[in-house]
Design a protein around this motif. Structure first.
Motif, short mmCIF file in Angstrom:
data_model
loop_
_atom_site.label_atom_id
_atom_site.label_comp_id
_atom_site.label_asym_id
_atom_site.label_seq_id
_atom_site.Cartn_x
_atom_site.Cartn_y
_atom_site.Cartn_z
N ARG A 99 89.19 62.85 24.58
CA ARG A 99 88.25 62.65 25.43
C ARG A 99 88.73 62.09 26.85
NH1 ARG A 99 87.03 59.43 20.25
NH2 ARG A 99 87.88 57.15 20.72
N ASP A 100 89.99 61.92 27.00
CA ASP A 100 90.30 61.56 28.28
C ASP A 100 89.93 62.85 29.54
OD1 ASP A 100 91.30 60.40 30.70
OD2 ASP A 100 92.90 59.51 29.79
N ARG A 101 89.24 63.03 30.13
CA ARG A 101 89.23 64.04 31.07
C ARG A 101 89.77 63.71 32.54
NH1 ARG A 101 87.16 68.64 30.20
NH2 ARG A 101 85.41 68.56 31.56
N SER A 102 90.63 62.61 32.60
CA SER A 102 91.05 62.26 34.16
C SER A 102 91.98 63.22 34.45
CB SER A 102 91.33 60.85 34.08
OG SER A 102 92.75 60.88 33.13
N LYS A 103 92.63 64.07 33.69
CA LYS A 103 93.75 65.03 34.15
C LYS A 103 95.13 64.33 34.42
CE LYS A 103 91.02 68.75 35.54
NZ LYS A 103 90.17 69.06 34.35
N SER A 104 95.15 62.89 34.14
CA SER A 104 96.59 62.33 34.61
C SER A 104 97.33 62.40 33.41
CB SER A 104 96.20 60.88 34.70
OG SER A 104 95.38 60.40 33.86
N PRO A 105 98.56 62.87 33.67
CA PRO A 105 99.43 63.62 32.56
C PRO A 105 99.68 62.24 31.47
CG PRO A 105 100.69 63.39 34.58
CD PRO A 105 99.22 62.99 34.91
N LEU A 106 99.72 62.83 30.04
CA LEU A 106 100.19 61.98 29.13
C LEU A 106 101.36 62.62 28.52
CD1 LEU A 106 99.52 59.16 27.26
CD2 LEU A 106 98.20 60.51 26.00
N LYS A 287 76.99 69.59 26.80
CA LYS A 287 76.66 68.48 25.96
C LYS A 287 78.06 68.05 25.09
CE LYS A 287 71.83 68.59 26.22
NZ LYS A 287 71.62 69.81 27.13
N PHE A 288 78.79 68.96 24.60
CA PHE A 288 79.90 68.44 24.09
C PHE A 288 80.73 67.71 24.91
CE2 PHE A 288 84.37 69.55 22.27
CZ PHE A 288 84.25 68.95 20.92
N ILE A 289 80.86 67.99 26.27
CA ILE A 289 81.78 67.24 27.21
C ILE A 289 80.97 65.88 27.23
CG2 ILE A 289 82.41 66.95 29.42
CD1 ILE A 289 84.12 68.89 27.75
N GLU A 290 79.68 66.02 27.23
CA GLU A 290 79.07 64.58 27.55
C GLU A 290 79.22 63.62 26.36
OE1 GLU A 290 74.71 65.18 28.04
OE2 GLU A 290 75.25 66.65 29.60
N LEU A 291 79.34 64.16 25.18
CA LEU A 291 79.72 63.48 24.03
C LEU A 291 80.96 62.86 24.18
CD1 LEU A 291 78.94 63.25 20.89
CD2 LEU A 291 80.57 64.75 20.46
N LEU A 292 82.15 63.91 24.54
CA LEU A 292 83.09 63.09 24.86
C LEU A 292 83.57 62.08 25.94
CD1 LEU A 292 85.66 66.37 24.91
CD2 LEU A 292 84.74 65.39 22.94
N GLU A 293 82.70 62.29 26.93
CA GLU A 293 82.75 61.30 27.96
C GLU A 293 82.24 59.95 27.54
OE1 GLU A 293 82.20 64.25 31.79
OE2 GLU A 293 80.42 63.38 31.05
N GLY A 294 81.05 60.11 27.00
CA GLY A 294 80.43 58.87 26.22
C GLY A 294 81.54 58.18 25.49
N ALA A 295 82.42 58.78 24.81
CA ALA A 295 83.38 58.02 23.79
C ALA A 295 84.59 57.62 24.98
CB ALA A 295 84.10 59.20 22.71
N HIS A 296 84.76 58.25 25.99
CA HIS A 296 85.82 57.92 27.02
C HIS A 296 85.24 56.58 27.43
CE1 HIS A 296 89.07 58.17 29.75
NE2 HIS A 296 88.30 57.86 30.59
N GLU A 297 84.20 56.38 27.92
CA GLU A 297 83.51 55.15 28.60
C GLU A 297 84.05 54.05 27.57
OE1 GLU A 297 79.84 56.10 30.33
OE2 GLU A 297 79.42 54.10 30.31
N ILE A 298 83.63 54.16 26.22
CA ILE A 298 83.95 53.14 25.39
C ILE A 298 85.57 52.73 25.06
CG2 ILE A 298 83.72 52.19 22.77
CD1 ILE A 298 81.11 51.76 24.58
#
Ligand code: F6P
Length: 549
Positions: A99-106, A287-298
């Motif tokens: 759920r990390d949509r920052s695009k920074s490489p891991l 909406k699926f992305i919104e779910l991921l974003e909410g998790a990422h915030e936490i």
């Protein structure tokens, strides 16, 4: 003694718990007008009130000291940077990367996980659009109306809990159904009203070896082919989500219809991966992305906040306090939002499969209770069923009360009634009512002395029952994502505090192996294996009745 019980902070908490057992929360509230401010936290639209626990500032300070002695911050860093913290399976634990949509490489083991995650999301997006817009057609050229997810455990509970919770956000482009049980009744019931020409199956299995899922998938394939009279139809009606592409292909799923998942995503933490495909199909990719974003915030909150201000850390510390130090053996999850009706079933797997263990990282049997059993129900229904036990039994059951300021479906006059109960219950569980108050109340009502003497002891509520309150603004994809992530990080933290390997599940293997052996006995007359007397007789009875019916 194990490494944990040798810690000075652990020993201090053990002694402190002995003293706190004599305290009553009513007195703690009376002595501190700032108790709510002291023991509550607001993060990303969540208000977390933990003031109704049997704690003082000293308790919390000691728990934070323990967390530091357990190197929680270092373990948190290890998880987020992809160290192989799943020791017994030698794997990284990176559901946070999903759920990390920052695009920074891991980069983990030379691979850029961010790229893998993003391209998997693209695949989900493209497929979801094709199905939802009617571009993806069934074997006879009809558009897909129904999607059946076949999977069990983590390959079922997460997506099903979320689609149930968010069903008011669905545009009903497709109807999503779930089959998890190998009891044929379930798949028969699900398939009965469906049209094979318009039905798409998702076979969700990380391992693609789970007997229940494979059996259901075979039945679904037979059902489709019996209608299409052509095995080529399978490509238009079956997709799979799996980390085992080889098995999925052997099973008959076309390679281009297989969605990847990876060994660094645990089954019970996988709804953020393609295992969440039914969610995206039901609600749309956005909406699926919104779910991921909410998790990422936490995730960001958990990763960056000091322990003292860290909601999942505090949730885990309170669970440890209530269960390991104060001796409670179970914990209730009590959502007051109807959409969250599957939350406790979901959290049962998440917490109990993760931390329901009694051996530590070093293979030693631990000398302390680990996590409680998790159970629960929609709060209002629970009030008319088991709350009697919560209020007056000898067992103290700490409970999480979860509710929202706004209903997802406002109906005149309902929500305030619901929430009045929500607030009343934690007040009653904490404050209780003592015998003097009961007697005065009965006297004021004009009851006879004999009646008062008989009934008063039965009406006493000791109170002092710990609860947490999680109050959200509203259930929506983002807040639900956040809520799930809060519990995921609570579970991780508990594992570190207890030195438990949270990400394996060896305890489910023994029964699986025995079931495979017994299945041969049930289906082949010439097979008979040695069992204990009880199991042998049960099998004998089953076979006898079956043969004569
Ligand atoms: O119940 C054991 C378990 O391995 C869970 O951990 C997992 O979520 C479930 O079975 C399903 O496994 P799979 O996705 O491999 O079919």
């Amino acid at each position: 003694m194990t490494a944990r019980t040798k810690l000075q902070s652990w020993q201090h908490l053990t002694n402190h718990a002995d003293k706190m057992k004599d305290e009553h929360m009513n007195d703690l509230f009376a002595a501190d007008e700032q108790r709510f401010n002291r023991f509550s936290l607001k993060v990303s639209g969540f208000l977390f009130d933990y003031s109704k626990n049997l704690i003082t500032a000293e308790t919390m300070q000691s728990l934070f000291t323990l967390a530091r002695d357990c190197h929680l911050e270092e373990w948190r860093e290890k998880m987020f940077t992809g160290e192989r913290i799943n020791q017994t399976e030698d794997r990284a634990v990176l559901h946070v990367a999903l759920r990390d949509r920052s695009k920074s490489p891991l980069i983990v083991d030379g691979e850029n996980l961010t790229e893998m995650v993003n391209s998997a999301l693209e695949q989900i997006n493209a497929f979801t659009q094709r199905v939802r817009t009617g571009e993806w057609l069934g074997y006879s050229g009809k558009r897909i109306s129904d999607v059946v997810n076949i999977g069990v455990g983590g390959s079922n509970l997460g997506p099903q809990m979320v689609t149930e919770a968010l069903k008011h956000y669905s545009d009903n482009c497709v109807n999503v159904h779930y089959v998890s049980n190998v009891d044929g009744t379930q798949i028969a019931d699900v398939l009965r009203p469906l049209d094979p020409e318009k039905t798409l199956f998702i076979i969700s299995s990380k391992t693609f070896t789970t007997t229940e899922t494979m059996t259901n998938a075979q039945t679904a394939m037979k059902w489709l082919v019996a209608s299409a009279f052509d095995e080529n139809a399978i490509a238009k009606h079956f997709v799979a989500v799996s980390a085992n592409k080889e098995n999925a292909t052997k099973f008959g799923i076309k390679e281009e219809n297989i969605f990847d998942m990876w060994d660094w995503v645990g089954g019970r933490f996988s709804l953020w991966s393609a295992i969440g495909l039914p969610i995206a199909l039901d609600l749309g990719f956005d909406k699926f992305i919104e779910l991921l974003e909410g998790a990422h915030e936490i995730d960001q909150h958990f990763y960056n906040s000091p322990l003292e201000q860290n909601m999942p850390v505090i949730m885990a510390l309170l669970s440890l306090w209530n269960c390991t130090f104060l001796g409670s053996q179970s914990q209730a999850i009590l959502p007051y939002d109807q959409p969250l009706h599957m939350l406790s079933a979901y959290l049962q797997q998440a917490e109990m499969e993760s931390n329901g263990k009694s051996v530590n990282w070093f293979g030693e049997t631990v000398d302390y209770p680990t996590v409680p059993s998790i159970w629960g129900e929609i709060g209002i229904n629970g009030q008319h069923a088991f709350y009697q036990y919560l209020h007056q039994s000898n067992n103290v059951v700490p409970a999480d009360f979860i509710g929202s300021v706004e209903s997802t479906t406002p109906v005149q006059g309902h929500h305030d009634t619901l929430m009045a109960n929500f607030f009343a219950q934690t007040e009653a569980l904490m404050g209780g009512v003592n015998e003097t108050q009961v007697r005065e109340d009965l006297k004021a009502k004009g009851r006879t002395q004999e009646y008062i003497d008989n009934v008063a002891p039965h009406k006493v509520h000791k109170g002092n029952r710990p609860t947490n309150t999680i109050l959200m603004n509203r259930i929506e994809p983002r807040s639900l994502g956040g809520l799930i992530a809060l519990y995921e990080h609570k579970i991780f933290t508990q594992g570190v505090l207890l030195q438990i390997c949270s990400f394996d599940q060896w305890g489910v293997e023994l029964g699986k192996g025995l079931a495979n052996r017994i299945q041969q006995e049930l289906t082949q007359d010439d097979v008979s294996n040695p069992h204990d007397n009880s199991t042998s007789e049960l099998i004998k009875h089953y076979k006898h009745i079956k043969a004569n019916s």
